[in-house]
Design a protein around this motif. Structure first.
Motif, PDB file in Angstrom:
ATOM      1  N   MET A   1       0.843  -1.192   0.000  1.00 38.95           N
ATOM      2  CA  MET A   1       0.000   0.000   0.000  1.00 38.95           C
ATOM      3  C   MET A   1       0.875   1.236   0.000  1.00 38.95           C
ATOM      4  N   ASN A   2       0.582   2.166  -0.908  1.00 35.53           N
ATOM      5  CA  ASN A   2       1.337   3.400  -1.017  1.00 35.53           C
ATOM      6  C   ASN A   2       0.553   4.545  -0.384  1.00 35.53           C
ATOM      7  N   LEU A   3       1.031   5.006   0.763  1.00 37.44           N
ATOM      8  CA  LEU A   3       0.391   6.139   1.418  1.00 37.44           C
ATOM      9  C   LEU A   3       0.666   7.413   0.645  1.00 37.44           C
ATOM     10  N   ASN A   4      -0.328   8.276   0.563  1.00 39.14           N
ATOM     11  CA  ASN A   4      -0.116   9.593  -0.014  1.00 39.14           C
ATOM     12  C   ASN A   4       0.748  10.425   0.926  1.00 39.14           C
ATOM     13  N   PHE A   5       1.710  11.157   0.368  1.00 38.50           N
ATOM     14  CA  PHE A   5       2.605  11.935   1.225  1.00 38.50           C
ATOM     15  C   PHE A   5       3.135  13.148   0.476  1.00 38.50           C
ATOM     16  N   LYS A   6       3.698  14.065   1.245  1.00 40.93           N
ATOM     17  CA  LYS A   6       4.475  15.174   0.709  1.00 40.93           C
ATOM     18  C   LYS A   6       5.737  15.283   1.544  1.00 40.93           C
ATOM     19  N   THR A   7       6.805  15.723   0.924  1.00 39.94           N
ATOM     20  CA  THR A   7       8.063  15.857   1.652  1.00 39.94           C
ATOM     21  C   THR A   7       8.777  17.130   1.253  1.00 39.94           C
ATOM     22  N   GLN A   8       9.530  17.675   2.182  1.00 44.91           N
ATOM     23  CA  GLN A   8      10.351  18.846   1.914  1.00 44.91           C
ATOM     24  C   GLN A   8      11.484  18.903   2.929  1.00 44.91           C
ATOM     25  N   GLY A   9      12.556  19.582   2.562  1.00 42.72           N
ATOM     26  CA  GLY A   9      13.688  19.752   3.453  1.00 42.72           C
ATOM     27  C   GLY A   9      14.711  18.639   3.320  1.00 42.72           C
ATOM     28  N   GLN A  10      15.793  18.794   4.083  1.00 47.56           N
ATOM     29  CA  GLN A  10      16.877  17.823   4.094  1.00 47.56           C
ATOM     30  C   GLN A  10      17.308  17.583   5.527  1.00 47.56           C
ATOM     31  N   GLY A  11      17.984  16.448   5.732  1.00 47.67           N
ATOM     32  CA  GLY A  11      18.491  16.135   7.060  1.00 47.67           C
ATOM     33  C   GLY A  11      17.843  14.885   7.618  1.00 47.67           C
ATOM     34  N   THR A  12      17.827  14.782   8.948  1.00 43.96           N
ATOM     35  CA  THR A  12      17.230  13.632   9.611  1.00 43.96           C
ATOM     36  C   THR A  12      15.738  13.566   9.280  1.00 43.96           C
ATOM     37  N   PRO A  13      15.221  12.407   8.902  1.00 43.28           N
ATOM     38  CA  PRO A  13      13.800  12.301   8.568  1.00 43.28           C
ATOM     39  C   PRO A  13      12.906  12.523   9.783  1.00 43.28           C
ATOM     40  N   LEU A  14      11.825  13.249   9.572  1.00 44.41           N
ATOM     41  CA  LEU A  14      10.782  13.471  10.573  1.00 44.41           C
ATOM     42  C   LEU A  14       9.442  13.178   9.914  1.00 44.41           C
ATOM     43  N   ILE A  15       8.723  12.179  10.427  1.00 43.74           N
ATOM     44  CA  ILE A  15       7.427  11.785   9.891  1.00 43.74           C
ATOM     45  C   ILE A  15       6.332  12.332  10.798  1.00 43.74           C
ATOM     46  N   ILE A  16       5.323  12.994  10.211  1.00 43.16           N
ATOM     47  CA  ILE A  16       4.237  13.597  10.965  1.00 43.16           C
ATOM     48  C   ILE A  16       2.930  12.889  10.611  1.00 43.16           C
ATOM     49  N   LEU A  17       2.185  12.470  11.652  1.00 49.20           N
ATOM     50  CA  LEU A  17       0.946  11.719  11.484  1.00 49.20           C
ATOM     51  C   LEU A  17      -0.231  12.523  12.020  1.00 49.20           C
TER      52      LEU A  17
ATOM     53  N   ALA B   1       5.054  21.654   8.870  1.00 48.63           N
ATOM     54  CA  ALA B   1       6.094  20.989   8.080  1.00 48.63           C
ATOM     55  C   ALA B   1       6.990  22.004   7.389  1.00 48.63           C
ATOM     56  N   ASN B   2       6.402  23.078   6.899  1.00 44.99           N
ATOM     57  CA  ASN B   2       7.185  24.102   6.223  1.00 44.99           C
ATOM     58  C   ASN B   2       8.209  24.729   7.168  1.00 44.99           C
ATOM     59  N   HIS B   3       7.806  25.002   8.397  1.00 46.37           N
ATOM     60  CA  HIS B   3       8.730  25.576   9.378  1.00 46.37           C
ATOM     61  C   HIS B   3       9.841  24.578   9.746  1.00 46.37           C
ATOM     62  N   LEU B   4       9.487  23.305   9.885  1.00 46.30           N
ATOM     63  CA  LEU B   4      10.455  22.303  10.324  1.00 46.30           C
ATOM     64  C   LEU B   4      11.385  21.853   9.209  1.00 46.30           C
ATOM     65  N   SER B   5      11.029  22.147   7.966  1.00 46.39           N
ATOM     66  CA  SER B   5      11.814  21.640   6.837  1.00 46.39           C
ATOM     67  C   SER B   5      13.186  22.299   6.715  1.00 46.39           C
ATOM     68  N   SER B   6      13.405  23.396   7.426  1.00 44.92           N
ATOM     69  CA  SER B   6      14.746  23.999   7.422  1.00 44.92           C
ATOM     70  C   SER B   6      15.702  23.253   8.343  1.00 44.92           C
ATOM     71  N   HIS B   7      15.173  22.296   9.117  1.00 43.66           N
ATOM     72  CA  HIS B   7      15.993  21.517  10.045  1.00 43.66           C
ATOM     73  C   HIS B   7      15.990  20.025   9.729  1.00 43.66           C
ATOM     74  N   PHE B   8      14.923  19.541   9.089  1.00 46.91           N
ATOM     75  CA  PHE B   8      14.749  18.102   8.879  1.00 46.91           C
ATOM     76  C   PHE B   8      14.198  17.830   7.486  1.00 46.91           C
ATOM     77  N   GLN B   9      14.322  16.582   7.055  1.00 43.48           N
ATOM     78  CA  GLN B   9      13.549  16.137   5.906  1.00 43.48           C
ATOM     79  C   GLN B   9      12.193  15.695   6.443  1.00 43.48           C
ATOM     80  N   VAL B  10      11.172  16.492   6.179  1.00 43.66           N
ATOM     81  CA  VAL B  10       9.865  16.283   6.787  1.00 43.66           C
ATOM     82  C   VAL B  10       8.949  15.530   5.818  1.00 43.66           C
ATOM     83  N   PHE B  11       8.285  14.516   6.332  1.00 41.07           N
ATOM     84  CA  PHE B  11       7.284  13.772   5.577  1.00 41.07           C
ATOM     85  C   PHE B  11       5.940  13.932   6.287  1.00 41.07           C
ATOM     86  N   ILE B  12       4.946  14.439   5.578  1.00 42.07           N
ATOM     87  CA  ILE B  12       3.584  14.462   6.102  1.00 42.07           C
ATOM     88  C   ILE B  12       2.775  13.439   5.299  1.00 42.07           C
ATOM     89  N   LEU B  13       2.023  12.604   6.017  1.00 46.32           N
ATOM     90  CA  LEU B  13       1.345  11.469   5.393  1.00 46.32           C
ATOM     91  C   LEU B  13      -0.159  11.573   5.568  1.00 46.32           C
TER      92      LEU B  13
END
Length: 252
Positions: A1-17, A31-43
């Motif tokens: 199953m492929n979850l829909n997601f968006k990602t932005q930024g670089q660095g340690t991955p951070l997944i938000i549920l 996610a936009n604010h955190l993307s300057s510190h992490f690679q953020v994934f919102i699912l």
């Protein structure tokens, strides 16, 4: 199953549920604010948003979805943050896949079982004559007859979309969410405490994390911080995003 997601930024991955009835769109600003510190994934979690509609829902299956997503993205491990139902999934993930978790952030939910507090909302959504609606204003008026919170009604209507025939349909899988709702408010299942670092954040106007929950939290998560976000209820990311971001960044 492929979850829909968006990602932005670089660095340690951070997944938000997101929480029940939510989508990844609820977390775009954070996610936009955190993307300057992490690679953020919102699912979008299963049966929500644009993710697949699946015939079952429970916390362990949804934790499995997250580890499958991490495998798909080639993420050996990640920070995970979840709000409400998403916090339940994140906690279950911590016990099912501790080796894949860096730090855990749980937003305004405890690991205990909850009383079914969304039955009136589920009934109102079920009774909405979705296939005969003329416009979104009509849907809003009909929901407000049974749900007296304008904020809640507008939040729920984010799940309403036009279909190819010009009518309306739910983005979420309402029948399965309704049937399996009791599983989503169940307690977290754990055999041993999770020994990684955890941050619990609660709204000062919310009763989702009570004083009597603290001992249960610390029994399951002995290395934990519990902080309160002022001027916020259950939706702390919408009501006080600046304080939320400060706590997240300090912890991570």
């Amino acid at each position: 199953m492929n979850l829909n997601f968006k990602t932005q930024g670089q660095g340690t991955p951070l997944i938000i549920l997101h929480g029940l009835f939510g989508t990844l769109d609820n977390w775009k600003s954070i996610a936009n604010h955190l993307s300057s510190h992490f690679q953020v994934f919102i699912l979008d979690q299963r049966n929500h948003g644009k993710s697949p509609h699946i015939s079952n829902m429970d916390l362990s299956s949804m934790a499995n979805d997250i580890v499958a997503f991490m495998d798909q993205m080639n993420l050996p491990n990640a920070h995970i943050m979840g709000h409400s139902m998403g916090g339940k999934v994140a906690m279950q993930f911590a016990f099912d896949y501790p080796e894949r978790l860096n730090k855990l952030i749980v937003l305004d939910i405890a690991p205990r079982a909850y009383q079914p507090g969304h039955l009136e909302i589920l009934a109102a959504l079920r009774d909405l004559p979705i296939h005969s609606l003329k416009n979104r204003k009509e849907a809003e008026e009909k929901l407000f007859e049974k749900i007296k919170s304008t904020e809640t009604v507008l939040f729920l209507l984010k799940n309403l979309s036009r279909n190819k025939l010009g009518g309306f349909e739910w983005k979420m899988n309402l029948p399965v969410i309704t049937r399996d709702y009791i599983k989503l408010i169940d307690k977290i299942h754990a055999q041993l405490p999770h020994t990684g670092p955890v941050l619990f954040l609660k709204g000062n106007r919310s009763n989702y994390i009570r004083e009597e929950d603290i001992s249960g939290i610390k029994a399951l998560f002995p290395i934990t911080e519990i902080k309160t976000i002022q001027n916020a209820g259950h939706w702390i990311h919408a009501e006080n995003p600046s304080d939320l971001l400060n706590h997240i960044l300090h912890f991570l």
